[in-house]
Design a protein around this motif. Sequence first.
Motif, PDB file in Angstrom:
ATOM      1  N   GLY A 178      33.243  49.719   6.026  1.00 29.09           N
ATOM      2  CA  GLY A 178      34.745  49.740   6.525  1.00 29.09           C
ATOM      3  C   GLY A 178      35.271  49.624   7.646  1.00 29.09           C
ATOM      4  O   GLY A 178      34.514  48.568   8.186  1.00 29.09           O
ATOM      5  N   MET A 179      35.866  50.004   8.648  1.00 26.91           N
ATOM      6  CA  MET A 179      36.150  50.303   9.782  1.00 26.91           C
ATOM      7  C   MET A 179      34.622  50.200  10.822  1.00 26.91           C
ATOM      8  O   MET A 179      34.257  50.691  10.541  1.00 26.91           O
ATOM      9  N   LEU A 180      34.614  49.341  11.463  1.00 33.63           N
ATOM     10  CA  LEU A 180      33.736  49.161  12.767  1.00 33.63           C
ATOM     11  C   LEU A 180      33.794  48.361  13.540  1.00 33.63           C
ATOM     12  O   LEU A 180      32.918  49.191  14.786  1.00 33.63           O
ATOM     13  N   ALA A 181      34.791  48.219  13.925  1.00 33.66           N
ATOM     14  CA  ALA A 181      35.044  48.391  14.996  1.00 33.66           C
ATOM     15  C   ALA A 181      35.036  47.531  16.826  1.00 33.66           C
ATOM     16  O   ALA A 181      35.707  47.558  17.501  1.00 33.66           O
ATOM     17  N   SER A 182      34.041  47.093  16.667  1.00 32.46           N
ATOM     18  CA  SER A 182      32.962  46.609  17.610  1.00 32.46           C
ATOM     19  C   SER A 182      31.736  46.053  17.214  1.00 32.46           C
ATOM     20  O   SER A 182      30.945  46.403  17.060  1.00 32.46           O
ATOM     21  N   THR A 183      31.450  44.801  18.925  1.00 30.68           N
ATOM     22  CA  THR A 183      30.189  44.664  18.334  1.00 30.68           C
ATOM     23  C   THR A 183      29.204  45.394  18.083  1.00 30.68           C
ATOM     24  O   THR A 183      28.277  45.010  17.420  1.00 30.68           O
ATOM     25  N   GLU A 184      28.843  46.128  19.434  1.00 33.40           N
ATOM     26  CA  GLU A 184      27.038  46.885  19.312  1.00 33.40           C
ATOM     27  C   GLU A 184      27.396  47.972  18.290  1.00 33.40           C
ATOM     28  O   GLU A 184      26.486  48.332  17.638  1.00 33.40           O
ATOM     29  N   ILE A 185      28.625  48.156  17.427  1.00 36.26           N
ATOM     30  CA  ILE A 185      28.721  48.628  16.202  1.00 36.26           C
ATOM     31  C   ILE A 185      27.970  47.839  15.142  1.00 36.26           C
ATOM     32  O   ILE A 185      27.403  48.269  14.036  1.00 36.26           O
ATOM     33  N   ILE A 186      28.737  47.020  15.291  1.00 38.47           N
ATOM     34  CA  ILE A 186      28.442  46.385  14.308  1.00 38.47           C
ATOM     35  C   ILE A 186      26.787  45.942  13.894  1.00 38.47           C
ATOM     36  O   ILE A 186      25.989  45.562  12.897  1.00 38.47           O
ATOM     37  N   GLU A 187      26.471  45.427  15.467  1.00 41.67           N
ATOM     38  CA  GLU A 187      24.895  45.498  15.758  1.00 41.67           C
ATOM     39  C   GLU A 187      24.005  46.244  15.284  1.00 41.67           C
ATOM     40  O   GLU A 187      22.903  46.471  14.762  1.00 41.67           O
ATOM     41  N   ALA A 188      24.532  47.410  15.650  1.00 46.56           N
ATOM     42  CA  ALA A 188      23.195  48.809  15.130  1.00 46.56           C
ATOM     43  C   ALA A 188      23.884  49.666  13.410  1.00 46.56           C
ATOM     44  O   ALA A 188      22.364  49.753  12.719  1.00 46.56           O
ATOM     45  N   VAL A 189      24.907  49.010  12.884  1.00 45.36           N
ATOM     46  CA  VAL A 189      24.559  48.778  11.448  1.00 45.36           C
ATOM     47  C   VAL A 189      23.899  47.937  10.582  1.00 45.36           C
ATOM     48  O   VAL A 189      23.405  48.539   9.755  1.00 45.36           O
ATOM     49  N   HIS A 238      49.567  48.280   8.561  1.00 47.66           N
ATOM     50  CA  HIS A 238      50.675  47.644   9.861  1.00 47.66           C
ATOM     51  C   HIS A 238      49.953  47.333  10.838  1.00 47.66           C
ATOM     52  O   HIS A 238      51.150  46.757  11.992  1.00 47.66           O
ATOM     53  N   GLY A 239      49.037  46.596  10.879  1.00 44.09           N
ATOM     54  CA  GLY A 239      48.837  45.451  11.796  1.00 44.09           C
ATOM     55  C   GLY A 239      48.009  46.129  13.267  1.00 44.09           C
ATOM     56  O   GLY A 239      47.968  45.285  14.255  1.00 44.09           O
ATOM     57  N   ASP A 240      47.504  47.056  13.503  1.00 46.08           N
ATOM     58  CA  ASP A 240      47.022  47.415  14.121  1.00 46.08           C
ATOM     59  C   ASP A 240      45.611  47.068  14.391  1.00 46.08           C
ATOM     60  O   ASP A 240      44.953  47.177  13.000  1.00 46.08           O
ATOM     61  N   PRO A 241      44.790  46.896  15.507  1.00 39.29           N
ATOM     62  CA  PRO A 241      44.032  45.939  15.142  1.00 39.29           C
ATOM     63  C   PRO A 241      42.893  47.004  16.005  1.00 39.29           C
ATOM     64  O   PRO A 241      42.913  48.484  16.140  1.00 39.29           O
ATOM     65  N   LEU A 242      42.366  46.648  14.782  1.00 44.59           N
ATOM     66  CA  LEU A 242      40.922  47.915  14.155  1.00 44.59           C
ATOM     67  C   LEU A 242      39.167  46.809  14.666  1.00 44.59           C
ATOM     68  O   LEU A 242      38.116  47.527  14.116  1.00 44.59           O
ATOM     69  N   LEU A 243      39.315  45.790  15.032  1.00 38.25           N
ATOM     70  CA  LEU A 243      37.352  45.463  15.517  1.00 38.25           C
ATOM     71  C   LEU A 243      38.387  44.148  17.224  1.00 38.25           C
ATOM     72  O   LEU A 243      39.277  43.232  16.499  1.00 38.25           O
ATOM     73  N   ASP A 244      37.168  44.735  18.059  1.00 40.31           N
ATOM     74  CA  ASP A 244      38.109  43.568  19.029  1.00 40.31           C
ATOM     75  C   ASP A 244      37.335  42.502  18.861  1.00 40.31           C
ATOM     76  O   ASP A 244      36.932  42.319  17.798  1.00 40.31           O
ATOM     77  N   ALA A 245      37.754  41.727  20.040  1.00 42.90           N
ATOM     78  CA  ALA A 245      37.557  39.964  19.284  1.00 42.90           C
ATOM     79  C   ALA A 245      35.966  40.138  19.245  1.00 42.90           C
ATOM     80  O   ALA A 245      35.927  38.539  18.770  1.00 42.90           O
ATOM     81  N   GLY A 246      34.846  40.261  19.831  1.00 41.60           N
ATOM     82  CA  GLY A 246      33.134  39.783  20.240  1.00 41.60           C
ATOM     83  C   GLY A 246      33.488  40.649  18.781  1.00 41.60           C
ATOM     84  O   GLY A 246      32.072  40.450  18.354  1.00 41.60           O
ATOM     85  N   GLY A 247      33.606  41.381  18.376  1.00 42.03           N
ATOM     86  CA  GLY A 247      33.531  41.850  16.830  1.00 42.03           C
ATOM     87  C   GLY A 247      33.530  40.569  15.600  1.00 42.03           C
ATOM     88  O   GLY A 247      32.813  40.802  15.171  1.00 42.03           O
TER      89      GLY A 247
END
Length: 277
Positions: free
Chosen positions: A89-100, A124-133
Amino acid sequence: MKYLPLAPPGATPLRVLAIAGSDSGGGAGIQADVRTCTLLGVHALCAVTAVTVQNSVGVKGFHKVPGNVIAAQIEVVCHDIGLQAAKTGMLASTEIIEAVASAWRDHAPDGAPLVVDPVCASMHGDPLLDAGGLDSLRAELLPLATLVTPNLHEVRLLVDVEVTDAESQREAARALHDLGPTWALVKGGHLRGSQCSTDLLFDGNDFHEFESPRVDTIHDHGSGDTLAAAIACALAHGYPVPDAVAFAKDWVTECLRASYPLGHGHGPVSPLFRLGQ
């Protein structure tokens, strides 16, 4: 609807790993994953990726779990308990995606299906993943996925296709499949121009359509998490991907019918109806 078979009392049930963020309001995220797994008779394993500060109105903030801690959660449950499927689900960042992605490649059982719900923003439109992610999601995780399950907003972010009708839905499915998942599912729940919600599944050759009536409710928080978790549970039971999607779509429709108000915003879809059966 027909439900998944339950393990006999005292027997170890099948296991699904939810790799996702925690929702303090309890409507979505890993809480929704655990509810669905439990009420489908599957043992839920958890790798928490972020702690959100949210309620029924929106996400006020979140704290990311370090990537090495997330990878360690995946490693320990894979090596000790084992699993038959996983979903993100929510992974939030490049670091987290790469770790997973690294942890999945190194520790997942051979052939275990992975459902990627590419959570980029809250309902609600709130961002949960940064651009690089987004780039990391495309390059690192989607090629590992058995199935990717974006909503229409996530489709637009991932492949820059605005889905407005059946033709553009097919275009989006092709573009998603080109990113590397074995199957791509373009959900039609946010396409409000028809009386039915039509999801489109594509494996690179064939399209499969799944249609369900729209449920008249604003209480749909956690519907995407619930769908992906139910698909993962069905895959853990050995269902082919089209059958797993069909089962999960029926499950989410029933959860929408049982949804309830909570707080001042959108309440959650609810699998609690199963307790009365």
